[in-house]
Scaffold this active site. Structure first.
Site, PDB file in Angstrom:
ATOM      1  N   ASP A 122       2.778  -0.478  45.645  1.00  0.00           N
ATOM      2  CA  ASP A 122       2.153  -1.332  44.646  1.00  0.00           C
ATOM      3  C   ASP A 122       0.692  -1.529  45.082  1.00  0.00           C
ATOM      4  O   ASP A 122       0.298  -1.172  46.189  1.00  0.00           O
ATOM      5  CB  ASP A 122       2.912  -2.662  44.505  1.00  0.00           C
ATOM      6  CG  ASP A 122       2.656  -3.304  43.153  1.00  0.00           C
ATOM      7  OD1 ASP A 122       3.480  -4.114  42.715  1.00  0.00           O
ATOM      8  OD2 ASP A 122       1.622  -2.976  42.533  1.00  0.00           O
TER       9      ASP A 122
HETATM   10  C1  GLC Z   1       0.397  -4.717  39.863  1.00  0.00           C
HETATM   11  C2  GLC Z   1       1.882  -4.888  39.655  1.00  0.00           C
HETATM   12  C3  GLC Z   1       2.598  -3.613  39.309  1.00  0.00           C
HETATM   13  C4  GLC Z   1       1.676  -2.740  38.486  1.00  0.00           C
HETATM   14  C5  GLC Z   1       0.551  -2.298  39.407  1.00  0.00           C
HETATM   15  C6  GLC Z   1      -0.481  -1.418  38.672  1.00  0.00           C
HETATM   16  O1  GLC Z   1      -0.054  -5.511  40.918  1.00  0.00           O
HETATM   17  O2  GLC Z   1       2.624  -5.537  40.679  1.00  0.00           O
HETATM   18  O3  GLC Z   1       3.804  -3.968  38.622  1.00  0.00           O
HETATM   19  O4  GLC Z   1       2.373  -1.620  37.972  1.00  0.00           O
HETATM   20  O5  GLC Z   1      -0.116  -3.398  40.017  1.00  0.00           O
HETATM   21  O6  GLC Z   1      -1.176  -2.184  37.741  1.00  0.00           O
END
Ligand code: GLC
Length: 749
Positions: A289
């Site tokens: 993430d």
């Molecule tokens: C965010 C979220 C995740 C998302 C990623 C890209 O922090 O936790 O669910 O897909 O970043 O935006």
């Protein structure tokens, strides 16, 4: 003779299919192995690197600083993926930068958060889950994929499959609620909707199961917080929806920000290698993430970014979303023998494999078609699909004196609430690509029922501030000036529709709440209006269960309209005025008070369950154990009666049937639910577990027999070693229209 001929044909077709499959797989492996053999270490690490969009590719190229460095990385084939780049033109030009300038011309994969729609926004996922309509949910993902791929995208960071029992956590809006069985069925449907049956098609994209794992169990409901759970909960509640997506062929996973039982998920080798890539045989790739590799240092797990890169790569995190840790440290870690080159080869191979299956090596620009983008985005077909999904997601929570459906003409109707006029809030939280204010508001929706006279007033202002993901709204807790006007309007009206609840940006990522009541001054507004006119219909707009206990005690009709997306107002109006008979059922328990949280239906019995004669049992001295509304609950404008439950067990199956009658005055749909209880087991089992459901349509007065079949697959559980186990013994088999009102039979298996 004929039978032999048919057997011959069957065996031949099987061998052909098998050999075609193995031939395709051999061809894929050969392509990837061949490409890997040509790549430098730096290029392999590049595949493991993902940048977020950082400039307008159709504008001047960056000439200095960080952006220049990233620009050059792309040109040199050192970036495997981009996120937050959208639009056929932008994606094509960014792809050309990599494909036409780098040594090997490896295409990038373009990811985006297409969580509940792209430009045509569908209901938030928790609302879609309330439909229990797998076909509609799959279609909703299909529509999202059609629009997103038309905009050049080939990877979405969805479905989010985190089970959660804690409405304080803002991201409950993004999942499918508290139950692993319903969550698993919905997770698989979403993967199938996004990926379709042919990943190389230009209208399908790679899905991404997230967040692996146990993110929904953050302590205190605070986002990004610690998750500390036992193995029984991990194996029986958290993991099943993740496994369901692997079985559905999901191409990617995303790990989670939280640490699980002391180990940050991004560096959790047991989760990612033993379970996901080992036991489950997952052959796609895992993306971290955002920044979660660097965060291993902040967690107190890695001494520095170098160790963070080492631990994450070895644990099976294949791609680094915006930490740059792999880019900056993996090469030296290999040279120092702290990470073996085989780890890099495996990660890069997994990433190339997904690109290969998407057909990006055949045509890196297959998703970049401006004409298609223009034709498909916000098309009538897509909006109609969003409207259907929205209507099915609405849950009727209360309807005393049958105040609903409302008359279509002849009434003076007050519409009160800041949210009733909002064209932004109903879109919900994950709306990065949506046009601002593109939702149909509730107020606009009533205009289709012009036989009545409508008057609108805001009542109290709920919020102020920029309605964007990266800003926090300021909730009004002082300015009561609108209440007087609202009360005056209510006094002169026949009926009052109050659209109250949360703005779409009051739930979602980083939006945890310590209370669960109507935010701001809305409760005061509701009570003041109700005092002068009790004919109130409360239309709840929310991204989570709320403790609307006062409303349930006083207001005659309550509809949970979640955040329903682009067609929100039209869907709500059709339910309010009876053109659609609501059928939704809650995928998450509504608490009476926040002190009950976490509260969920599939809880254990404990050694001291309810005992009215004793003080010493598991309860509160100031609140009942009972929820406000239980899991699986939802009313209809008609009524359904359950009778004749039959349970017959044979060798390896249990056949269940029940007759259901529509005893009311409307045609309608009922979600017939099947629960079990394993009364005694080596790992204590919940007092009930959902193990089947059927959404059935009934004409008024119609009776149907609904059948289910249970096998060990539904009757067993995972032990603390993660081994699936079925133990014979006493079971309850229960059927009904929600998790509380059930008819039951007990059998010995
Ligand atoms: C965010 C979220 C995740 C998302 C990623 C890209 O922090 O936790 O669910 O897909 O970043 O935006």
């Amino acid at each position: 003779m004929r039978i032999i001929f048919f057997i011959y044909l069957f065996v031949l077709s099987f061998i052909t299919a098998f050999s075609q499959g193995t031939e395709a797989s051999f061809k894929e492996d050969q392509f990837i192995d061949d490409l890997i053999s040509k790549m430098t270490i730096e290029e392999k690490i590049g595949q493991m690197t993902q940048y977020t969009g950082f400039f307008d590719i159709t504008g001047p190229a960056p000439e200095s600083g960080d952006n220049k460095r990233k620009y050059d990385d792309i040109k040199n084939g050192l970036v495997g993926s981009m996120l937050n780049v959208k639009g056929a033109e932008q994606v094509r030009e960014m792809q050309k930068l990599a494909v036409e300038n780098s040594r090997l011309g490896i295409p990038m994969i373009f990811g985006y958060d297409v969580i509940h729609g792209y430009k045509t926004i569908s209901p938030i996922p928790l609302a879609e889950a309330a439909s229990w309509d797998l076909e509609a949910i799959q279609q909703s993902a299909r529509v999202a994929a059609t629009e997103a791929t038309a905009a050049g995208l080939n990877w979405t960071f969805a479905p989010m499959v985190d089970i959660s029992r804690d409405a304080r956590w803002g991201r409950v809006m993004e999942g499918a609620g508290e139950d692993p069985y319903l969550g698993s069925r919905i997770a698989a449907a979403r993967v199938q909707g996004f990926q379709g049956s042919d990943l190389t098609a230009s209208n399908t994209l790679a899905a991404c199961t997230k967040h692996f794992a146990a993110y929904g169990f953050v302590e205190s409901g605070k986002d990004y917080n610690t998750a500390d759970i036992g193995t029984s909960t991990l194996y029986n509640v958290v993991l099943p929806p993740f496994k369901a997506t692997v079985d559905a062929g999901v191409m990617t996973f995303m790990n989670s920000f939280n640490e699980l039982n002391g180990i940050p998920a991004t560096a959790d080798k047991f989760l990612q290698r033993n379970i996901l890539k080992g036991d489950w045989g997952f052959d796609g790739f895992v993306v971290s993430d955002w920044g979660s590799i660097d965060e291993l240092v902040i967690h107190g797990y890695a001494e520095d970014a170098e160790y963070a890169a080492q631990y994450a790569a070895i644990a099976g995190s294949d791609m680094d979303m915006e930490s740059h840790a792999y880019k900056e440290h993996l090469q030296s870690l290999i040279e120092e023998n702290r990470v073996d080159v085989s780890v890099i080869d495996e990660a890069a191979s997994r990433i190339l494999r997904v690109k290969y299956r998407l057909g990006l090596f055949d045509d890196p620009y297959r998703y970049c078609n401006e004409a298609r983008e223009k034709e498909l985005t916000m098309s009538k077909e897509n909006r109609d699909a969003s409207l259907e999904m929205a209507k099915k997601s609405i849950v009727l929570l209360k309807n005393d004196q049958d105040i609903l459906p409302l008359p279509k003409s002849g009434k003076k109707i007050a519409v009160i609430g800041h949210l009733a006029d909002s064209e932004s809030s109903p879109l919900g939280n994950w709306i990065l690509a949506a046009d601002d204010n593109s939702a149909v508001s509730l107020l606009e929706g009533t205009s289709n029922y012009s036989g009545n006279e409508y008057s609108y007033t805001q009542g109290v202002r709920l919020y102020e501030g920029r309605e964007k993901f990266i800003y926090e709204l300021k909730i009004n807790t002082e300015d009561r000036s609108g209440i007087e006007q609202a009360v005056a309007l209510a006094k002169e009206s026949d009926i009052v529709i109050m659209n109250l609840g949360e703005h779409g940006f009051m739930s979602g990522e980083a939006r945890s709440r310590a209370t669960l009541g109507l935010p701001g001054l809305q409760q005061e507004l509701l009570e003041a209006v109700h005092e002068v006119n009790p004919n109130v219909v409360l239309v709840l707009q929310t991204g989570r269960p709320l403790t609307i206990t006062w409303a349930d005690d006083h207001v005659p009709a309550i509809i949970n309209a979640w955040q329903l997306g682009t067609e929100s107002g039209h869907a709500i109006a059709q339910v309010l005025f009876g053109d659609y008979n609501p059928s939704g059922k809650l995928p998450m328990t509504f608490p009476r008070s926040v002190g009950q949280v976490p509260i969920f239906y599939n809880h254990k019995n404990t050694g001291r369950p309810y005992d009215a004669d004793l003080v010493f049992w598991s309860h509160y001295i100031d609140q009942t154990n009972a929820p406000l509304y239980p899991f699986g609950y939802g009313l209809s404008y008609t009524a359904f009666e359950y009778k004749n439950l039959s349970v017959v067990s044979s060798q390896n199956t249990v056949d269940v049937s029940v007759t259901v009658t529509n005893t009311g005055d409307y045609d309608g749909e009922e979600i017939v639910q099947l629960y079990i209880r394993d009364h005694h087991a080596s790992i204590v089992r919940p007092i009930k577990e959902l193990k089947g459901f059927e959404k059935v349509s009934f004409k008024k007065g119609e009776t149907k027999t609904v059948k289910f079949q249970l096998t060990e697959k539904e009757l067993g559980y995972f032990d603390n070693q993660g081994k699936y186990t079925f133990e014979p013994g006493k079971f309850s088999i229960m059927v009904g229209g929600n998790s509380a009102d059930l008819i039951e039979q007990v059998i010995e298996l």
